[in-house]
Scaffold this motif. Structure first.
Motif, PDB file in Angstrom:
ATOM      1  N   UNK A  44     -99.450 -25.405   6.441  1.00  0.00           N
ATOM      2  CA  UNK A  44    -100.251 -24.409   7.156  1.00  0.00           C
ATOM      3  C   UNK A  44    -101.423 -23.924   6.308  1.00  0.00           C
ATOM      4  N   UNK A  45    -101.185 -23.744   5.015  1.00  0.00           N
ATOM      5  CA  UNK A  45    -102.279 -23.342   4.130  1.00  0.00           C
ATOM      6  C   UNK A  45    -103.374 -24.406   4.092  1.00  0.00           C
ATOM      7  N   UNK A  46    -102.964 -25.663   4.100  1.00  0.00           N
ATOM      8  CA  UNK A  46    -103.941 -26.757   4.050  1.00  0.00           C
ATOM      9  C   UNK A  46    -104.751 -26.826   5.341  1.00  0.00           C
ATOM     10  N   UNK A  47    -104.151 -26.475   6.466  1.00  0.00           N
ATOM     11  CA  UNK A  47    -104.825 -26.576   7.754  1.00  0.00           C
ATOM     12  C   UNK A  47    -105.680 -25.355   8.078  1.00  0.00           C
ATOM     13  N   UNK A  48    -105.309 -24.200   7.546  1.00  0.00           N
ATOM     14  CA  UNK A  48    -105.976 -22.951   7.920  1.00  0.00           C
ATOM     15  C   UNK A  48    -107.456 -22.994   7.542  1.00  0.00           C
ATOM     16  N   UNK A  49    -108.311 -22.743   8.530  1.00  0.00           N
ATOM     17  CA  UNK A  49    -109.762 -22.844   8.341  1.00  0.00           C
ATOM     18  C   UNK A  49    -110.272 -21.877   7.283  1.00  0.00           C
ATOM     19  N   UNK A  50    -109.843 -20.626   7.371  1.00  0.00           N
ATOM     20  CA  UNK A  50    -110.349 -19.606   6.451  1.00  0.00           C
ATOM     21  C   UNK A  50    -109.846 -19.832   5.036  1.00  0.00           C
ATOM     22  N   UNK A  51    -108.598 -20.220   4.894  1.00  0.00           N
ATOM     23  CA  UNK A  51    -108.045 -20.474   3.573  1.00  0.00           C
ATOM     24  C   UNK A  51    -108.769 -21.632   2.882  1.00  0.00           C
ATOM     25  N   UNK A  52    -109.064 -22.674   3.635  1.00  0.00           N
ATOM     26  CA  UNK A  52    -109.787 -23.818   3.067  1.00  0.00           C
ATOM     27  C   UNK A  52    -111.184 -23.411   2.611  1.00  0.00           C
ATOM     28  N   UNK A  53    -111.862 -22.597   3.433  1.00  0.00           N
ATOM     29  CA  UNK A  53    -113.193 -22.143   3.054  1.00  0.00           C
ATOM     30  C   UNK A  53    -113.140 -21.230   1.834  1.00  0.00           C
ATOM     31  N   UNK A  54    -112.088 -20.407   1.730  1.00  0.00           N
ATOM     32  CA  UNK A  54    -111.940 -19.543   0.557  1.00  0.00           C
ATOM     33  C   UNK A  54    -111.834 -20.359  -0.715  1.00  0.00           C
ATOM     34  N   UNK A  55    -111.020 -21.412  -0.697  1.00  0.00           N
ATOM     35  CA  UNK A  55    -110.874 -22.252  -1.886  1.00  0.00           C
ATOM     36  C   UNK A  55    -112.191 -22.930  -2.248  1.00  0.00           C
ATOM     37  N   UNK A  56    -112.869 -23.467  -1.248  1.00  0.00           N
ATOM     38  CA  UNK A  56    -114.159 -24.122  -1.499  1.00  0.00           C
ATOM     39  C   UNK A  56    -115.156 -23.131  -2.073  1.00  0.00           C
ATOM     40  N   UNK A  57    -115.207 -21.926  -1.500  1.00  0.00           N
ATOM     41  CA  UNK A  57    -116.162 -20.919  -1.944  1.00  0.00           C
ATOM     42  C   UNK A  57    -115.863 -20.442  -3.360  1.00  0.00           C
ATOM     43  N   UNK A  58    -114.593 -20.156  -3.651  1.00  0.00           N
ATOM     44  CA  UNK A  58    -114.242 -19.657  -4.985  1.00  0.00           C
ATOM     45  C   UNK A  58    -114.552 -20.692  -6.056  1.00  0.00           C
ATOM     46  N   UNK A  59    -114.094 -21.925  -5.845  1.00  0.00           N
ATOM     47  CA  UNK A  59    -114.313 -22.931  -6.877  1.00  0.00           C
ATOM     48  C   UNK A  59    -115.774 -23.374  -6.939  1.00  0.00           C
ATOM     49  N   UNK A  60    -116.454 -23.395  -5.784  1.00  0.00           N
ATOM     50  CA  UNK A  60    -117.869 -23.753  -5.793  1.00  0.00           C
ATOM     51  C   UNK A  60    -118.713 -22.712  -6.495  1.00  0.00           C
ATOM     52  N   UNK A  61    -118.518 -21.439  -6.149  1.00  0.00           N
ATOM     53  CA  UNK A  61    -119.284 -20.376  -6.789  1.00  0.00           C
ATOM     54  C   UNK A  61    -118.882 -20.188  -8.251  1.00  0.00           C
ATOM     55  N   UNK A  62    -117.623 -20.465  -8.579  1.00  0.00           N
ATOM     56  CA  UNK A  62    -117.206 -20.417  -9.987  1.00  0.00           C
ATOM     57  C   UNK A  62    -117.939 -21.479 -10.802  1.00  0.00           C
ATOM     58  N   UNK A  63    -118.120 -22.651 -10.212  1.00  0.00           N
ATOM     59  CA  UNK A  63    -118.865 -23.711 -10.891  1.00  0.00           C
ATOM     60  C   UNK A  63    -120.319 -23.303 -11.091  1.00  0.00           C
ATOM     61  N   UNK A  64    -120.915 -22.697 -10.064  1.00  0.00           N
ATOM     62  CA  UNK A  64    -122.298 -22.224 -10.181  1.00  0.00           C
ATOM     63  C   UNK A  64    -122.399 -21.150 -11.269  1.00  0.00           C
ATOM     64  N   UNK A  65    -121.427 -20.244 -11.289  1.00  0.00           N
ATOM     65  CA  UNK A  65    -121.408 -19.194 -12.320  1.00  0.00           C
ATOM     66  C   UNK A  65    -121.304 -19.797 -13.712  1.00  0.00           C
ATOM     67  N   UNK A  66    -120.431 -20.777 -13.866  1.00  0.00           N
ATOM     68  CA  UNK A  66    -120.258 -21.410 -15.172  1.00  0.00           C
ATOM     69  C   UNK A  66    -121.538 -22.107 -15.624  1.00  0.00           C
ATOM     70  N   UNK A  67    -122.182 -22.809 -14.715  1.00  0.00           N
ATOM     71  CA  UNK A  67    -123.444 -23.478 -15.059  1.00  0.00           C
ATOM     72  C   UNK A  67    -124.496 -22.447 -15.461  1.00  0.00           C
ATOM     73  N   UNK A  68    -124.574 -21.343 -14.692  1.00  0.00           N
ATOM     74  CA  UNK A  68    -125.544 -20.304 -15.020  1.00  0.00           C
ATOM     75  C   UNK A  68    -125.286 -19.656 -16.369  1.00  0.00           C
ATOM     76  N   UNK A  69    -124.015 -19.376 -16.659  1.00  0.00           N
ATOM     77  CA  UNK A  69    -123.677 -18.748 -17.944  1.00  0.00           C
ATOM     78  C   UNK A  69    -123.918 -19.699 -19.108  1.00  0.00           C
ATOM     79  N   UNK A  70    -123.577 -20.965 -18.925  1.00  0.00           N
ATOM     80  CA  UNK A  70    -123.786 -21.945 -19.993  1.00  0.00           C
ATOM     81  C   UNK A  70    -125.271 -22.151 -20.262  1.00  0.00           C
TER      82      UNK A  70
END
Length: 226
Positions: free
Chosen positions: A1-27
């Motif tokens: 159910x977690x894998x199928x849930x639309x909002x949960x999937x977008x949350x994971x994509x957003x957190x890890x995507x924005x975390x990557x952007x943050x890391x690139x910016x800080x580096x």
């Protein structure tokens, strides 16, 4: 159910995507260079902003003095997006972003298909359901209202002489009820800006439908129509 849930999937994509952007910016800015520091400082702040928790483990002024431009922009986006519907986070909420994105994709598909063709989009929340036009309109309306609220607070901050990056950060944090600050919010802040931030926090926490309903009730009472 977690894998199928639309909002949960977008949350994971957003957190890890924005975390990557943050890391690139800080580096790139040289603020932090080790993986440990990027996670303990960068990702921690990002997740806190995204979920509306408001915790931080660095002085707030570092956002605008040492973090460069890209990393604070990712934090602002995270605060603006907010968490999941039904949570205690503020912001737009990810399910609305998902619905707005799917609605846009459906519109583009309709424009490329024959006139009599049907293009369906689906949202999974507990069960898989067809995306309906009223849900898309509602998501667009709330999305636009939040963007206007963020921009309005930033404009007031600019009026009081703060740089755009600081004014936008503080306005988004207030309207999304996050609590992170770059130092504008405080006991000695300008009273006009304080009132604007209080109203932003109030509207952002209640969300617009409840606030508009209250304004409508008060207006009707004043005019003697209740």
């Amino acid at each position: 159910e977690l894998r199928r849930d639309t909002e949960h999937r977008l949350l994971l994509v957003s957190i890890f995507g924005l975390s990557a952007v943050t890391a690139v910016g800080l580096a790139s800015s040289g603020a932090y260079t080790t993986v440990d520091a990027l996670i303990r400082r960068g990702m921690f702040q990002l997740v806190s902003a995204h979920t509306g928790t408001g915790f931080n483990n660095i002085p707030g002024r570092l956002f605008v003095t040492q973090w460069g431009t890209l990393a604070p922009a990712a934090i602002v986006l995270a605060m603006g997006f907010g968490g999941m519907a039904g949570s205690t986070s503020g912001g737009i909420k990810l399910i609305r972003l998902a619905i707005a994105g799917k609605g846009l994709r459906q519109t583009l598909r309709y424009s490329m298909l024959p006139r009599d063709a049907t293009a369906l989009e689906f949202v999974h929340q507990g069960q898989r359901s067809v995306l309906r036009e009223p849900a898309v309109r509602s998501a667009y309306m709330i999305l636009v209202l939040y963007l206007v609220l963020y921009a309005f607070g930033a404009a007031v901050g600019l009026f009081y002489g703060y740089p755009f990056t600081e004014a936008m950060f503080e306005s988004t944090s207030a309207a999304a009820a996050v609590g992170l600050s770059v130092g504008i919010t405080g006991p000695s802040m300008q009273r006009g800006l304080e009132v604007v931030y209080i109203l932003q926090m109030w509207i952002g926490r209640l969300e617009f439908i409840a606030a508009l309903a209250l304004f409508g009730f008060v207006w009707s009472t004043v005019r003697g129509r209740t």
